[in-house]
Scaffold this motif. Sequence first.
Motif, PDB file in Angstrom:
ATOM      1  N   ASN A  62      21.723 -49.008 -50.597  1.00 37.08           N
ATOM      2  CA  ASN A  62      21.989 -49.058 -49.154  1.00 37.08           C
ATOM      3  C   ASN A  62      21.587 -50.378 -48.514  1.00 37.08           C
ATOM      4  O   ASN A  62      22.120 -50.748 -47.459  1.00 37.08           O
ATOM      5  N   GLY A  63      20.651 -51.074 -49.106  1.00 37.27           N
ATOM      6  CA  GLY A  63      20.221 -52.344 -48.533  1.00 37.27           C
ATOM      7  C   GLY A  63      21.333 -53.364 -48.446  1.00 37.27           C
ATOM      8  O   GLY A  63      21.356 -54.198 -47.522  1.00 37.27           O
ATOM      9  N   ILE A  64      22.268 -53.333 -49.395  1.00 32.50           N
ATOM     10  CA  ILE A  64      23.388 -54.284 -49.359  1.00 32.50           C
ATOM     11  C   ILE A  64      24.227 -54.067 -48.106  1.00 32.50           C
ATOM     12  O   ILE A  64      24.562 -55.011 -47.390  1.00 32.50           O
ATOM     13  N   ALA A  65      24.549 -52.825 -47.811  1.00 29.69           N
ATOM     14  CA  ALA A  65      25.394 -52.529 -46.657  1.00 29.69           C
ATOM     15  C   ALA A  65      24.673 -52.712 -45.333  1.00 29.69           C
ATOM     16  O   ALA A  65      25.286 -53.083 -44.330  1.00 29.69           O
ATOM     17  N   TYR A  66      23.347 -52.465 -45.332  1.00 26.56           N
ATOM     18  CA  TYR A  66      22.610 -52.478 -44.066  1.00 26.56           C
ATOM     19  C   TYR A  66      21.764 -53.747 -43.878  1.00 26.56           C
ATOM     20  O   TYR A  66      21.030 -53.851 -42.904  1.00 26.56           O
ATOM     21  N   GLY A  67      21.853 -54.683 -44.807  1.00 29.00           N
ATOM     22  CA  GLY A  67      21.279 -56.002 -44.583  1.00 29.00           C
ATOM     23  C   GLY A  67      19.793 -56.142 -44.836  1.00 29.00           C
ATOM     24  O   GLY A  67      19.108 -56.862 -44.094  1.00 29.00           O
ATOM     25  N   TYR A  68      19.270 -55.489 -45.837  1.00 24.05           N
ATOM     26  CA  TYR A  68      17.863 -55.680 -46.206  1.00 24.05           C
ATOM     27  C   TYR A  68      17.733 -55.607 -47.721  1.00 24.05           C
ATOM     28  O   TYR A  68      18.670 -55.211 -48.432  1.00 24.05           O
ATOM     29  N   ASP A  69      16.570 -55.996 -48.235  1.00 27.09           N
ATOM     30  CA  ASP A  69      16.295 -56.007 -49.673  1.00 27.09           C
ATOM     31  C   ASP A  69      15.782 -54.630 -50.081  1.00 27.09           C
ATOM     32  O   ASP A  69      14.648 -54.261 -49.782  1.00 27.09           O
ATOM     33  N   GLY A  70      16.628 -53.865 -50.771  1.00 27.55           N
ATOM     34  CA  GLY A  70      16.253 -52.511 -51.156  1.00 27.55           C
ATOM     35  C   GLY A  70      15.067 -52.454 -52.093  1.00 27.55           C
ATOM     36  O   GLY A  70      14.252 -51.525 -52.016  1.00 27.55           O
ATOM     37  N   PHE A  71      14.953 -53.424 -52.993  1.00 28.48           N
ATOM     38  CA  PHE A  71      13.811 -53.443 -53.904  1.00 28.48           C
ATOM     39  C   PHE A  71      12.506 -53.606 -53.140  1.00 28.48           C
ATOM     40  O   PHE A  71      11.514 -52.925 -53.418  1.00 28.48           O
ATOM     41  N   GLU A  72      12.479 -54.516 -52.173  1.00 31.43           N
ATOM     42  CA  GLU A  72      11.257 -54.735 -51.407  1.00 31.43           C
ATOM     43  C   GLU A  72      10.899 -53.499 -50.580  1.00 31.43           C
ATOM     44  O   GLU A  72       9.720 -53.155 -50.425  1.00 31.43           O
ATOM     45  N   LEU A  73      11.917 -52.813 -50.047  1.00 35.92           N
ATOM     46  CA  LEU A  73      11.654 -51.569 -49.330  1.00 35.92           C
ATOM     47  C   LEU A  73      11.015 -50.544 -50.260  1.00 35.92           C
ATOM     48  O   LEU A  73      10.017 -49.899 -49.906  1.00 35.92           O
ATOM     49  N   LEU A  74      11.568 -50.406 -51.461  1.00 34.61           N
ATOM     50  CA  LEU A  74      11.015 -49.452 -52.422  1.00 34.61           C
ATOM     51  C   LEU A  74       9.602 -49.842 -52.833  1.00 34.61           C
ATOM     52  O   LEU A  74       8.719 -48.979 -52.968  1.00 34.61           O
ATOM     53  N   ARG A  75       9.379 -51.133 -53.050  1.00 37.40           N
ATOM     54  CA  ARG A  75       8.054 -51.593 -53.489  1.00 37.40           C
ATOM     55  C   ARG A  75       6.969 -51.159 -52.504  1.00 37.40           C
ATOM     56  O   ARG A  75       5.872 -50.785 -52.900  1.00 37.40           O
ATOM     57  N   ARG A  76       7.294 -51.177 -51.227  1.00 34.73           N
ATOM     58  CA  ARG A  76       6.289 -50.853 -50.210  1.00 34.73           C
ATOM     59  C   ARG A  76       6.195 -49.366 -49.897  1.00 34.73           C
ATOM     60  O   ARG A  76       5.191 -48.922 -49.337  1.00 34.73           O
ATOM     61  N   THR A  77       7.225 -48.614 -50.230  1.00 35.19           N
ATOM     62  CA  THR A  77       7.247 -47.195 -49.848  1.00 35.19           C
ATOM     63  C   THR A  77       7.226 -46.241 -51.036  1.00 35.19           C
ATOM     64  O   THR A  77       7.251 -45.025 -50.848  1.00 35.19           O
ATOM     65  N   ALA A  78       7.156 -46.751 -52.256  1.00 41.42           N
ATOM     66  CA  ALA A  78       7.341 -45.922 -53.453  1.00 41.42           C
ATOM     67  C   ALA A  78       6.387 -44.736 -53.514  1.00 41.42           C
ATOM     68  O   ALA A  78       6.746 -43.678 -54.041  1.00 41.42           O
ATOM     69  N   GLY A  79       5.181 -44.881 -52.978  1.00 41.86           N
ATOM     70  CA  GLY A  79       4.233 -43.781 -53.008  1.00 41.86           C
ATOM     71  C   GLY A  79       4.651 -42.575 -52.212  1.00 41.86           C
ATOM     72  O   GLY A  79       4.077 -41.488 -52.369  1.00 41.86           O
ATOM     73  N   HIS A  80       5.667 -42.718 -51.363  1.00 46.33           N
ATOM     74  CA  HIS A  80       6.144 -41.608 -50.533  1.00 46.33           C
ATOM     75  C   HIS A  80       7.546 -41.143 -50.941  1.00 46.33           C
ATOM     76  O   HIS A  80       8.114 -40.280 -50.283  1.00 46.33           O
ATOM     77  N   VAL A  81       8.093 -41.720 -52.018  1.00 43.39           N
ATOM     78  CA  VAL A  81       9.468 -41.427 -52.430  1.00 43.39           C
ATOM     79  C   VAL A  81       9.494 -40.211 -53.352  1.00 43.39           C
ATOM     80  O   VAL A  81       8.845 -40.191 -54.390  1.00 43.39           O
ATOM     81  N   ASP A  82      10.280 -39.214 -52.967  1.00 42.24           N
ATOM     82  CA  ASP A  82      10.387 -37.978 -53.727  1.00 42.24           C
ATOM     83  C   ASP A  82      11.677 -37.897 -54.532  1.00 42.24           C
ATOM     84  O   ASP A  82      11.754 -37.152 -55.501  1.00 42.24           O
ATOM     85  N   HIS A  83      12.690 -38.658 -54.140  1.00 44.47           N
ATOM     86  CA  HIS A  83      14.022 -38.506 -54.730  1.00 44.47           C
ATOM     87  C   HIS A  83      14.721 -39.858 -54.638  1.00 44.47           C
ATOM     88  O   HIS A  83      14.474 -40.623 -53.694  1.00 44.47           O
ATOM     89  N   VAL A  84      15.596 -40.158 -55.602  1.00 40.72           N
ATOM     90  CA  VAL A  84      16.257 -41.463 -55.659  1.00 40.72           C
ATOM     91  C   VAL A  84      17.762 -41.284 -55.787  1.00 40.72           C
ATOM     92  O   VAL A  84      18.235 -40.491 -56.605  1.00 40.72           O
ATOM     93  N   HIS A  85      18.511 -42.029 -54.952  1.00 41.70           N
ATOM     94  CA  HIS A  85      19.960 -42.160 -55.118  1.00 41.70           C
ATOM     95  C   HIS A  85      20.231 -43.493 -55.806  1.00 41.70           C
ATOM     96  O   HIS A  85      19.694 -44.526 -55.392  1.00 41.70           O
ATOM     97  N   VAL A  86      21.075 -43.465 -56.810  1.00 36.56           N
ATOM     98  CA  VAL A  86      21.392 -44.669 -57.575  1.00 36.56           C
ATOM     99  C   VAL A  86      22.788 -45.150 -57.225  1.00 36.56           C
ATOM    100  O   VAL A  86      23.779 -44.428 -57.406  1.00 36.56           O
ATOM    101  N   LYS A  87      22.853 -46.368 -56.700  1.00 39.44           N
ATOM    102  CA  LYS A  87      24.136 -47.045 -56.512  1.00 39.44           C
ATOM    103  C   LYS A  87      23.897 -48.535 -56.573  1.00 39.44           C
ATOM    104  O   LYS A  87      22.758 -49.016 -56.470  1.00 39.44           O
TER     105      LYS A  87
END
Length: 380
Positions: A235-260
């Motif tokens: 989703n970061g590609i479409a919405y203009g942010y770095d998805g990896f960096e978002l995940l790096r900072r929030t991974a401790g709260h992530v329960d489920h992952v969508h892969v695209k």
Amino acid sequence: MSALRKGGRTRRRRANRTPVARRPAERSGGAAGQFGGVADRSGGAADRSGGAAVRFGGAAVRFGGIGDEAAPDLAGQLDALEQLGWHELELRTVDGVWIADLPVRQVTALARTLRRRGVRVCGIASRVGNWASDITGDHRREDLELDALALRAAVLGTTRIRVMSYPNGTGLPEPEWRRRVLARLRGVAAGAHRGGRLALHENCAGWAGSSAEKALDLIASVDSPGLRLLHDTGNGIAYGYDGFELLRRTAGHVDHVHVKDAVGSGPDTRYVLPGTGDARLAESLRLLTARGWRGVWSLEPHLATRPHEGLAADGRTDSGFVAAGRALTDLVEREVLPHSPGWRLVPGGLALDLPASRPASRPMGTDVGAAREEAVSDAR
């Protein structure tokens, strides 16, 4: 076998029946063993704190997908999963109808088919807060949808319901947008928790969708065990942010992952096979394995189906779902597992071989993610 009741009457108990209190329940996916999510009574893998999953091929990470990305009908969705050897299905629509709008009798029939085919429902999509809503809108229809989904989730044997955090089409000032979103999602999370369910906020359309700061603000401000995060890698590609960096900072709260995966940006975004785009997908998956993350990687390739654009797989042409699933497996073998000690492919996902015993110097309560934190740098 019988048990004596007060007054001399006996009560029959089937010898092969497990008492309810002893039935195994899966902790919510993602880092559930580490972070204590809501119990999932869906009958899937036993993903408990400190232990490896024991069903679905022994997978700690299970591969699955959003069914209508493959085909409109359940038969086509299950056929795609079978071709990939996967057993996790995320439901959004069947025959073009959102799950909340399907008659209960039809949902009951779906549940019977899924059980017969050995497929588990790992989550349900709602329209709460999504790209078609607005924070200033009337939310009574959403409340009815949540009520409908509560019943359908119970029938389908899942606890997870996807939500978003509302676009701001009317141009409210940022503080007011935030205030309304938090008030709304506090109610959603509270209702989910009371019913033993879990609302999963996706990094998509809405106030908290494109910023780690806002996602963390959402989790801290709502402060409910009924709300966790769903991370979409593309989703970061479409919405203009770095998805990896978002995940790096929030991974401790992530329960489920969508892969695209995707290339381009904004309205020029084009979705591609996993591993061939610019979403830093391999890095994101390596970060998760480095943390000892557990749960479902749910394929949402958007090659044919893009609901926000009014596009859907029609069942007559190749949706690309199976090709995307095979590309994901190839990517994991090629670029994830060589950097992920202890992980290996098993039917339907990945297994994590944990050490037989912990070093004596490790403090009590240290989780797998903390033990592997140093490996995160190798994931980049």
